[in-house]
Write a protein that holds these residues in place. Structure first.
Motif, PDB file in Angstrom:
ATOM      1  N   ARG A  65       0.823  -1.210   0.000  1.00 43.73           N
ATOM      2  CA  ARG A  65       0.000   0.000   0.000  1.00 43.73           C
ATOM      3  C   ARG A  65       0.856   1.260   0.000  1.00 43.73           C
ATOM      4  NH1 ARG A  65      -5.316   0.870   1.343  1.00 43.73           N
ATOM      5  NH2 ARG A  65      -5.534  -1.292   2.060  1.00 43.73           N
ATOM      6  N   PHE A  68       1.442   3.520  -3.086  1.00 40.31           N
ATOM      7  CA  PHE A  68       0.360   4.232  -3.757  1.00 40.31           C
ATOM      8  C   PHE A  68      -0.130   5.435  -2.952  1.00 40.31           C
ATOM      9  CE2 PHE A  68       0.273  -0.159  -5.244  1.00 40.31           C
ATOM     10  CZ  PHE A  68       0.319   0.033  -6.619  1.00 40.31           C
ATOM     11  N   THR A  69       0.515   6.573  -3.182  1.00 40.61           N
ATOM     12  CA  THR A  69       0.026   7.837  -2.639  1.00 40.61           C
ATOM     13  C   THR A  69      -0.861   8.477  -3.706  1.00 40.61           C
ATOM     14  OG1 THR A  69       1.876   9.102  -3.558  1.00 40.61           O
ATOM     15  CG2 THR A  69       2.196   8.108  -1.365  1.00 40.61           C
ATOM     16  N   LYS A  70      -1.500   9.586  -3.365  1.00 40.53           N
ATOM     17  CA  LYS A  70      -2.336  10.279  -4.356  1.00 40.53           C
ATOM     18  C   LYS A  70      -1.499  10.711  -5.562  1.00 40.53           C
ATOM     19  CE  LYS A  70      -5.937  12.060  -1.267  1.00 40.53           C
ATOM     20  NZ  LYS A  70      -6.589  13.278  -0.726  1.00 40.53           N
ATOM     21  N   THR A  72       1.543   9.458  -6.649  1.00 38.60           N
ATOM     22  CA  THR A  72       2.052   8.354  -7.466  1.00 38.60           C
ATOM     23  C   THR A  72       0.923   7.674  -8.245  1.00 38.60           C
ATOM     24  OG1 THR A  72       1.867   6.805  -5.601  1.00 38.60           O
ATOM     25  CG2 THR A  72       3.989   7.913  -5.933  1.00 38.60           C
ATOM     26  N   THR A  73      -0.247   7.567  -7.641  1.00 43.46           N
ATOM     27  CA  THR A  73      -1.383   6.950  -8.333  1.00 43.46           C
ATOM     28  C   THR A  73      -1.775   7.772  -9.550  1.00 43.46           C
ATOM     29  OG1 THR A  73      -2.208   6.011  -6.246  1.00 43.46           O
ATOM     30  CG2 THR A  73      -3.752   6.135  -8.091  1.00 43.46           C
ATOM     31  N   ALA A  74      -1.792   9.092  -9.393  1.00 44.62           N
ATOM     32  CA  ALA A  74      -2.131   9.972 -10.518  1.00 44.62           C
ATOM     33  C   ALA A  74      -1.089   9.871 -11.634  1.00 44.62           C
ATOM     34  CB  ALA A  74      -2.255  11.411 -10.035  1.00 44.62           C
ATOM     35  N   ILE A  76       0.968   7.300 -12.219  1.00 40.86           N
ATOM     36  CA  ILE A  76       0.854   5.974 -12.833  1.00 40.86           C
ATOM     37  C   ILE A  76      -0.295   5.960 -13.839  1.00 40.86           C
ATOM     38  CG2 ILE A  76       0.222   3.563 -12.391  1.00 40.86           C
ATOM     39  CD1 ILE A  76       1.809   3.772  -9.757  1.00 40.86           C
ATOM     40  N   ALA A  77      -1.419   6.566 -13.455  1.00 36.36           N
ATOM     41  CA  ALA A  77      -2.589   6.611 -14.343  1.00 36.36           C
ATOM     42  C   ALA A  77      -2.287   7.406 -15.612  1.00 36.36           C
ATOM     43  CB  ALA A  77      -3.776   7.213 -13.609  1.00 36.36           C
ATOM     44  N   ILE A 187       4.474  -0.879 -11.702  1.00 33.50           N
ATOM     45  CA  ILE A 187       3.961   0.265 -12.466  1.00 33.50           C
ATOM     46  C   ILE A 187       3.363  -0.228 -13.785  1.00 33.50           C
ATOM     47  CG2 ILE A 187       4.574   2.393 -13.685  1.00 33.50           C
ATOM     48  CD1 ILE A 187       6.808   2.770 -11.598  1.00 33.50           C
ATOM     49  N   CYS A 190       0.022  -2.002 -13.228  1.00 33.51           N
ATOM     50  CA  CYS A 190      -1.071  -1.052 -12.968  1.00 33.51           C
ATOM     51  C   CYS A 190      -1.502  -0.356 -14.254  1.00 33.51           C
ATOM     52  CB  CYS A 190      -0.635  -0.018 -11.929  1.00 33.51           C
ATOM     53  SG  CYS A 190      -0.358  -0.692 -10.276  1.00 33.51           S
ATOM     54  N   GLN A 191      -0.537  -0.005 -15.070  1.00 35.73           N
ATOM     55  CA  GLN A 191      -0.844   0.741 -16.288  1.00 35.73           C
ATOM     56  C   GLN A 191      -1.585  -0.104 -17.317  1.00 35.73           C
ATOM     57  OE1 GLN A 191       3.053   2.287 -17.260  1.00 35.73           O
ATOM     58  NE2 GLN A 191       2.662   4.197 -16.154  1.00 35.73           N
TER      59      GLN A 191
END
Length: 303
Positions: A65, A68-70, A72-74, A76-77, A187, A190-191
């Motif tokens: 967990r 995944f910060t806000k 890094t999640t953004a 990665i997206a 990464i 997730c992508q």
């Protein structure tokens, strides 16, 4: 680490990256032989790749967990959007031009990384890099060999798709540089998982035959060109300096050109070959910071 260990690590990294680049060079034939729309091809590449990478990431214990910060999640997206549509555009270019043409133009991507850094982050760029980039675009003009009659044909559309793919890959590269401390395999997983959801509305899965050889090529894109290739590539990056990575990366287009000629008979005119040389030479020069006059590295930069 002593010198012997360093040399062994370097040799291992070279073998891993060479293997990854050779595999990359075979992507075009897998895409072509799947005989399917690019959105469908990339969807199944993401699907099969995600299954394989999930197994790998579970085995390595990468699911944490804390990664995944806000922010890094953004990131990665954003990188995921760029990566999957970069694949779609590149694969579309194969059908509209050729594997050779799409691959060569796709390898103008290092220049877009430099230019995007200047535009987005106000990074300084040396006069040498400006000259090398200009030379690369002269090479691109030679390679495309555009005629007036091409301007209303699918050929120009294919060229634009491959260049768009290169720009998207450049953005994904810049994003990836800002994702420190996260396993690159995670990464990628997730992508491509995000990619399946992004691409689904554009697919025509109901038209995909349930039986046929196309499944071998689609599964190959996921297992070989996404899972195995990315594991080899990212593992090599940890062992090699950026100069070696930049030089060895040109194995990919070289293999793609050889395979396209051997399987589909695609040939380049002599002046197009000169254009290829100019693009590849300029890309290496930008990565190694060569002086435009071949005297040595130059460090002055323009504001």
């Amino acid at each position: 680490m002593d010198n012997q260990q360093q040399q062994q690590q370097n040799r291992t990294g070279v073998i891993q990256l060479v293997s990854a680049m050779v595999l990359s060079g075979t992507i075009g034939i897998f895409v072509t032989e799947a005989h399917m729309d690019a959105f469908n091809v990339v969807f199944f590449r993401c699907l099969f790749g995600a299954i394989c990478l999930t197994i790998f990431c579970l085995a390595k214990g990468f699911f944490k967990r804390s990664f995944f910060t806000k922010k890094t999640t953004a990131l990665i997206a954003l990188g995921g959007v760029c990566i999957v549509f970069n694949w779609v555009f590149l694969f579309k270019s194969y059908g509209l031009t050729s594997i050779t043409m799409g691959t060569i133009l796709y390898h103008t991507q290092p220049f877009y990384v430099v230019l995007l850094g200047v535009i987005l982050f106000k990074e300084r760029i040396s006069a040498n890099k400006i000259l090398w980039i200009c030379l690369a675009f002269v090479g691109m003009v030679f390679v495309t060999n555009l005629q007036a009659s091409d301007l209303k044909s699918t050929y120009i559309e294919g060229i634009l798709y491959s260049l768009a793919a290169a720009v998207l890959y450049g953005i994904a590269t810049i994003v990836a540089k800002r994702l420190k401390g996260i396993p690159p395999h995670l990464i990628a997983l997730c992508q491509i998982t995000l990619g399946m959801f992004l691409l689904y509305p554009f697919t025509t899965l109901q038209n995909v035959p349930t039986v046929g050889t196309h499944w071998y090529y689609l599964a190959g894109l996921g297992l070989i060109h996404t899972c195995i290739m990315y594991i080899l590539m990212y593992s090599s990056y940890q062992k090699l300096d950026t100069t070696k990575i930049a030089v060895l990366s040109f194995i990919y287009p070289a293999v793609a050109l050889i395979i396209d000629f051997a399987v589909y008979g695609t040939r380049l005119a002599p002046f197009q070959g000169l254009g290829v040389v100019l693009i590849f030479l300029s890309s290496i020069a930008v990565n190694r910071n060569w002086n435009f006059a071949f005297i040595g590295p130059k460090k002055e930069a323009l504001s």
